[in-house]
Design a protein around this motif. Structure first.
Motif, PDB file in Angstrom:
ATOM      1  N   PRO A  10       2.239  -4.061   7.470  1.00 39.97           N
ATOM      2  CA  PRO A  10       1.296  -4.862   8.239  1.00 39.97           C
ATOM      3  C   PRO A  10      -0.015  -4.281   8.734  1.00 39.97           C
ATOM      4  N   ASP A  11       0.000  -2.968   9.429  1.00 42.26           N
ATOM      5  CA  ASP A  11      -1.180  -2.226  10.013  1.00 42.26           C
ATOM      6  C   ASP A  11      -1.993  -1.939   8.795  1.00 42.26           C
ATOM      7  N   HIS A  12      -1.611  -1.551   7.795  1.00 42.20           N
ATOM      8  CA  HIS A  12      -2.438  -1.348   6.531  1.00 42.20           C
ATOM      9  C   HIS A  12      -3.164  -2.429   6.076  1.00 42.20           C
ATOM     10  N   ALA A  13      -2.391  -3.558   5.991  1.00 42.94           N
ATOM     11  CA  ALA A  13      -2.842  -4.938   5.532  1.00 42.94           C
ATOM     12  C   ALA A  13      -4.116  -5.248   6.473  1.00 42.94           C
ATOM     13  N   GLY A  40       1.188 -10.400   3.398  1.00 39.29           N
ATOM     14  CA  GLY A  40       2.187 -10.654   2.135  1.00 39.29           C
ATOM     15  C   GLY A  40       1.196 -10.440   0.958  1.00 39.29           C
ATOM     16  N   ARG A  41       0.024 -10.055   1.070  1.00 36.01           N
ATOM     17  CA  ARG A  41      -0.422 -10.011  -0.098  1.00 36.01           C
ATOM     18  C   ARG A  41      -0.444  -8.563  -0.739  1.00 36.01           C
ATOM     19  N   PRO A  42      -0.001  -8.744  -2.009  1.00 38.23           N
ATOM     20  CA  PRO A  42       0.378  -7.236  -2.443  1.00 38.23           C
ATOM     21  C   PRO A  42      -1.027  -6.459  -2.977  1.00 38.23           C
ATOM     22  N   THR A  43      -0.707  -5.169  -3.051  1.00 41.64           N
ATOM     23  CA  THR A  43      -1.553  -4.167  -3.510  1.00 41.64           C
ATOM     24  C   THR A  43      -0.937  -2.930  -4.063  1.00 41.64           C
ATOM     25  N   LEU A  44      -1.731  -2.141  -4.497  1.00 45.64           N
ATOM     26  CA  LEU A  44      -1.463  -0.695  -4.559  1.00 45.64           C
ATOM     27  C   LEU A  44      -1.085   0.247  -3.881  1.00 45.64           C
TER      28      LEU A  44
END
Length: 248
Positions: free
Chosen positions: A118-121, A129-133
């Motif tokens: 969450p803190d990265h998002a 909830g959005r995916p990333t690499l």
């Protein structure tokens, strides 16, 4: 008759599909997406990655093997790239500070396509909830000491601007080795100026320290955030890196 390689070929409309796939694999070998010595994905995963049959992949790999660009042993196919131009090594080996200089250190790195912490998002401006690499790096000595872990989440900007990073999405299943040592070079080659901001804190009641690194470009757009945990048994932790100069 002169010997040909995947990069000496007739126009695309005349060349066989397996040769076009060999050329694409060669491109990933050349740009460092698959570093020399690293194991290539299996035939099935390569077939899914390029949208072709396993037989086509098999023919492409055979062509690369014949030209000495990959070798195959019991563990699979490996990049070799003999005779190709050697590029200048990265001034910053990603992730900075994660690789220990202790002899006998074993490192493992993988990538996944998943929602980041969450803190990265929040730091990357991603919706919950959005995916990333997400890149996960772990190194330790054979006896398990000197453990270092680094979890990096990349932003939508990084994936849109840096072609080499975007390629990892299709094979980000958390199983294949993925040392993104040249990630910062890829970003700089894409025309991005990197601004690093590191916050270092000691974790309470542990001998470890946490380094939280945020990297932005020249437009203040977030590129990546890394949480690095270092088992700092010594009284002093030496943390050092050098920012590369601007490319001419």
């Amino acid at each position: 008759m002169a010997r040909t390689t995947p990069h000496d070929h007739p126009p695309a409309e005349e060349e066989p599909l397996y040769r076009r796939i060999a050329t694409q694999v060669l491109g990933e070998l050349r740009d460092g997406t698959v570093p020399p010595g690293e194991r290539l994905p299996g035939e099935r995963r390569l077939a899914e990655h390029f949208g072709v049959s396993r037989e086509t992949v098999r023919q492409a790999l055979e062509l690369l093997r014949r030209d000495g660009l990959v070798t195959t042993d019991r563990r699979g196919s490996h990049a070799t790239l003999p005779g190709l131009p050697v590029e200048t090594p990265a001034s910053l080996a990603f992730p900075v500070g994660a690789a220990a200089a202790t002899p006998g250190t074993v490192a493992r790195a993988t990538v996944t396509w998943e929602p980041p912490p969450p803190d990265h998002a929040e730091a990357l401006g991603l919706a919950p909830g959005r995916p990333t690499l997400v890149h996960t790096y772990r190194s330790a000595t054979a006896d398990g000491r000197g453990l270092r872990t680094a979890v990096t989440s990349f932003s939508a900007v990084a994936l849109a601007e840096v072609e080499e990073l975007a390629r990892y999405r299709n094979r980000a299943d958390g199983t294949a080795t993925a040392h993104l040592l040249r990630a910062y070079d890829w970003m700089r080659r894409a025309g991005l100026t990197l601004h690093h901001r590191d916050a270092i804190t000691r974790l309470a009641s542990t001998p470890s320290v946490r380094v939280t690194r945020q990297v932005h470009d020249q437009y203040a757009r977030p590129l990546e955030i890394t949480d690095l945990l270092v088992d700092a048994q010594k009284d002093a932790l030496v943390y050092e890196f050098t920012l590369p100069g601007r490319e001419g």
